[in-house]
Structure formats: C-alpha cells, structure tokens
Design a protein around this motif. Structure first.
Motif, PDB file in Angstrom:
ATOM      1  N   ALA A  13       0.803  -1.195  -0.230  1.00  6.84           N
ATOM      2  CA  ALA A  13      -0.025  -0.075   0.169  1.00  6.84           C
ATOM      3  C   ALA A  13       0.795   1.166  -0.001  1.00  6.84           C
ATOM      4  N   GLY A  14       2.025   1.198  -0.545  1.00  6.33           N
ATOM      5  CA  GLY A  14       2.959   2.248  -0.444  1.00  6.33           C
ATOM      6  C   GLY A  14       2.965   3.201  -1.641  1.00  6.33           C
ATOM      7  N   GLY A 101      11.207   0.056  -3.788  1.00 12.19           N
ATOM      8  CA  GLY A 101      10.142  -0.571  -4.401  1.00 12.19           C
ATOM      9  C   GLY A 101       9.253  -1.586  -3.644  1.00 12.19           C
ATOM     10  N   GLY A 125      -1.675  -6.093  -4.375  1.00 11.09           N
ATOM     11  CA  GLY A 125      -1.762  -4.666  -4.509  1.00 11.09           C
ATOM     12  C   GLY A 125      -2.769  -4.024  -3.782  1.00 11.09           C
ATOM     13  N   PHE A 163       1.194  -2.768 -17.454  1.00 12.99           N
ATOM     14  CA  PHE A 163       0.996  -4.092 -16.881  1.00 12.99           C
ATOM     15  C   PHE A 163       2.211  -4.872 -17.160  1.00 12.99           C
ATOM     16  N   GLY A 164       2.407  -5.794 -16.260  1.00 12.83           N
ATOM     17  CA  GLY A 164       3.253  -6.854 -16.317  1.00 12.83           C
ATOM     18  C   GLY A 164       2.464  -7.832 -17.367  1.00 12.83           C
ATOM     19  N   PHE A 179       7.291 -13.181 -19.593  1.00 12.97           N
ATOM     20  CA  PHE A 179       7.008 -12.368 -18.506  1.00 12.97           C
ATOM     21  C   PHE A 179       7.690 -10.837 -18.916  1.00 12.97           C
ATOM     22  N   LYS A 182       5.651  -3.988 -18.080  1.00 15.76           N
ATOM     23  CA  LYS A 182       5.217  -2.799 -18.863  1.00 15.76           C
ATOM     24  C   LYS A 182       6.158  -2.790 -20.091  1.00 15.76           C
ATOM     25  N   SER A 199      -0.381  -9.237 -15.627  1.00 16.49           N
ATOM     26  CA  SER A 199      -0.441  -9.631 -14.338  1.00 16.49           C
ATOM     27  C   SER A 199      -1.351  -8.520 -13.283  1.00 16.49           C
TER      28      SER A 199
END
Ligand code: ADQ
Length: 414
Positions: A13-14, A101, A125, A163-164, A179, A182, A199
């Motif tokens: 939540a950062g 991160g 997330g 997105f991933g 994978f 972005k 993802s």
C-alpha cells in the motif's frame, strides 16, 4: 506442506499514485475515496478477509497518515484468535532509505515473516477494484507446485505498457513461459489479438522462496527492487513461476455481468470510469452482493435526505449513489457518486460527477463530468466542467477525455 497451510497476507500500500494527481496530493493512493463510502484499499482487504485470511500486514509509505488512520479505525480486529490487520510504516530497518520498490518494502519487513512463520504468503496490491477468492489461487499454487504463482487477467493490448505482460507456457497453462514488465511493445493473444494477459499484481509465494528472493534482490544493485520488475522475472527465468487464470475464480453471489470484474484505477480516467461502473442500472460491478461483502468504516452520519425544494426544480437524484449524511435540497443529481456529507442546493445541477466527502454545491451552480475532492466548495452560480479552457485557467486538472478535477478544499468561483 500442511493440508491447511499457515497463510500471511501482505498488502502493498505504499505506491505514490502519481498518475492519480491531484487526488493523491495529500493521501496515499490506497486511501483515495471510491464509490461514495469506500477507500481503494477496502477492496483488497475485504477480499482477503472473505477468503479467510485474517493475518494481514499493510505496508505503507508515502503520505500514509489518512491510510493508517483508516486501516487502524476500520479494520481493527479482535486479537483474541491471533487475527490482525496491521499497518506497517516504512521501517528503515536495513538502511536510511525509504522503500525503493515493493520487493524492498517486503525485504525491510522480513521480521514480520519471522514472527508469523507462515507456509505461504499472499501478496496483493491495494489499488484495484474487484472481488476475488484468494483461497482458490492458493489451492492451485499448492497443486501446481511452483514457488511463485502470479494472477493473470485479459486486458486490452493498448494498455500493455501499464502492466506486467504474461505469456503462458506452451505446454502447461499453469506455468508462465515469458513475462515482461510494462513493455513498450507487446503482441496480442493467439485467440484474441486485441488482448494481452496482464499480471494483476497479486502473488502467492512459498514463504521460504519469498525470503530468499527478496534477500537476493536486496543485494543486487542493478535491480529495481519491485515485485513486477525484479522478482517475477527472476522466477520466470528459472521456469519456476506458476500462472493463475482469474477467469476461473468464482466468488459466491457474483452475477454473469460482474463475474471477473477487475479494474486498475491507476489513472484519473480509469478511476472515473470505475466509479461510473457502479451506478449503471445493471452495474458491471455489483456493490450489493451480500455473499462477498465489501467492508468499510462506519461514518456515523444520519441517512441521506432529499428536500422538495422549489416547484420548478425538485430535489432529486437518479442513476446515482448517495451516501449517508448527504442533503439534496432542490438540486438535481444524475449519473453521479456522492460521498458522505455532501450538500446540493437549490436550482443546481450535478451530472456524471464524483463528489468526495463534504463537498458543497451552491445554488444555481452547474457541475458536469468532474471529480471534486474533499470539502470542495462550488460557489452559487458557478459552472464547472462545461468549458475546458476556463477550468484549466482556474488551475484545475482536465484530463484528455475532459474530466475536470478540483483538489481537496478547492473553491470553484463564479
Ligand atoms: P504497478 O501497480 O505499476 O504494477 P507498483 O508501482 O510496484 O506497480 O505498485 C504495486 C503495488 O505495490 C501497489 O499497490 C502500490 O501501492 C504498492 N507499492 C509500490 N511501491 C511500494 C513500496 N515501496 N512499498 C509498499 N508498497 C508499494 C504492478 C505490477 C504489474 C501489474 C500491475 C497490476 O508490477 O506487473 O500488471 O501491478 O496493477
């Protein structure tokens, strides 16, 4: 692994939420109000609790005051059974820097995993709107046997750079073949060229694999230290990443219309659209599913009230969500979401807009396709959202598709 594994949930939540400015000027993105009475983080937390995961740590960082207060007030649980939702601010345990991160945030908080000794960690997330039963993903994680499982959902190809992007293994649909986080360029799926598999930013991991991965990542100076940019690609490279297809997630009480609804509300446009999704006659996201409740703080306000007003303009609201404490007195509200304590006065008109707590719309004012942050005052007779240039001149944000955003406490003059 034990038949019933011990699970710890981590909510990331950062995030700074730069693309949601000015709504994130003063609050962390997960604390942004949504759908009248909720905050974005309530969706992730409700999903975890409804999935039966009641040991939850919320890793916070930027402008976390209102987020901490919301989590502490709303989500405090009885600790009698060892359950908790605990906000954990950036610890600076391993150096004098804030989290770099999301992987670094977990690394700096490894003591929580030491304390809890889980078998499995569910990492989610805090900025998405959806219903999901994480226990179904955990079940597949255990069955498939990969140390990491990533949840995937189909999204438009045009959004690939947000997105991933996942490609399933050719032989095993439960395994990730490739994978890319972005990517600037991506190709569509073989059976649907206009879509990619994105993802969702939700991961299930064996606890020991997680500890090992974030510890190794912390030592790698070239790493971006985030889950999508560093940890997931490392597992994929080793052929050790599982794929969970969200299409198969079945939440009790969901309708054909809202099954598998998921929105990343990373931009103002997406945030606005997701609010609109709540109010259509047959909503694509149904707030009224009592079998998978969405929890939030009790605001302690009286019920909403609609005052007759004047003969030529009766106070009313249509196709709208109206929260407690709202008074609509002789004004008209259509296609809008009104948060607690907003006031709409005589002869005014609010259309296709989102009003946060305590907004006041003066008499004869007009508001169209706008987001009004907390305590905004629209002066009597003022117009907003009708003239793009004028709104820009007044210092408001106007998005490409013409949504005007007025920051917290702003005054819209006549
Ligand atoms: P993003 O959301 O762009 O992409 P990121 O900015 O790392 O990635 O945010 C992921 C979550 O972690 C958010 O909930 C955010 O609030 C939180 N977060 C970010 N930095 C943090 C920090 N330092 N401390 C604590 N929390 C932090 C991610 C994935 C993509 C995926 C999308 C789906 O990286 O692969 O497609 O989510 O939305």
């Amino acid at each position: 692994m034990a038949a019933s594994p011990r699970v710890l949930a981590i909510v990331l939540a950062g995030g700074e939420g730069k693309r949601l400015m000015p709504l994130t000027a003063d609050r962390a993105k997960p604390a942004v109000p949504f759908g009248g009475i909720y905050r974005l983080i309530d969706f992730a937390l409700s999903n975890l609790v409804n999935s039966g995961y009641l040991r939850i740590v919320v890793l916070t960082q930027y402008k976390s005051h209102s987020l901490d207060r919301h989590v502490a007030k709303t989500w405090r649980m009885s600790t009698l059974l060892g359950n908790y939702v605990a906000p954990v601010p950036a610890q600076q345990r391993v150096g004098k820097h804030w989290y770099l991160g999301s992987a670094d945030a977990i690394y700096q908080s490894l003591n929580l995993i030491d304390d809890e000794r889980p078998d499995i960690v569910v990492i989610v997330g805090a900025d998405n709107i959806y219903r999901m039963d994480f226990s179904q993903m955990v079940e597949q994680h255990i069955d498939a046997g990969f140390p990491l499982t990533v949840a995937g959902i189909r999204q438009p190809l045009s959004l690939a750079d947000q997105f991933g992007v996942i490609e399933a293994d050719e032989d095993n649909p439960h395994k990730i073949g490739e994978f890319l986080e972005k990517p600037t360029e991506a190709r569509g799926l073989a059976d649907s060229p206009t879509e990619i598999l994105a993802s969702m930013g939700n991961y299930v991991m064996d606890a020991d694999a997680l500890v090992e991965a974030v510890t190794a990542d912390a030592r790698d100076e070239s790493s971006k230290h985030d889950m999508g940019g560093s940890i997931v690609p490392a597992f994929v490279k080793d052929g050790a990443a599982g794929l969970y297809d969200f299409t198969f997630n079945d939440v009790p009480g969901s309708t054909d219309r809202d099954r598998n609804y998921w929105r990343d509300v990373g931009t103002v446009e997406a945030f606005y659209e997701a609010n609109q999704d709540l109010i259509s006659v047959f909503p694509v996201f149904n707030l009224y599913n009592e079998q998978w409740p969405l929890y939030t703080g009790y605001v302690g306000l009286p019920p909403a009230k609609f005052v007759y007003g004047h003969r030529e303009r009766l106070g009313h609201a249509l196709d709208s969500i109206i929260s407690p404490g709202v008074i609509i007195s002789g004004g008209e509200v259509v296609g809008s979401v009104l948060s607690p304590g907003t006031r709409v006065n005589s002869w005014s008109s609010v259309r296709d807009s989102v009003l946060f707590d305590g907004v006041n719309i003066g008499r004869n004012a007009t508001v169209n396709r706008a987001i009004l942050d907390k305590n905004v005052v629209v002066e009597p007779g003022a117009q907003l959202g009708l003239d793009r240039e004028r709104d820009l001149e007044r210092g408001f944000t106007v998005t490409e598709s013409g949504i005007t955003v007025v920051p917290k406490g702003g005054v819209v003059r006549r």
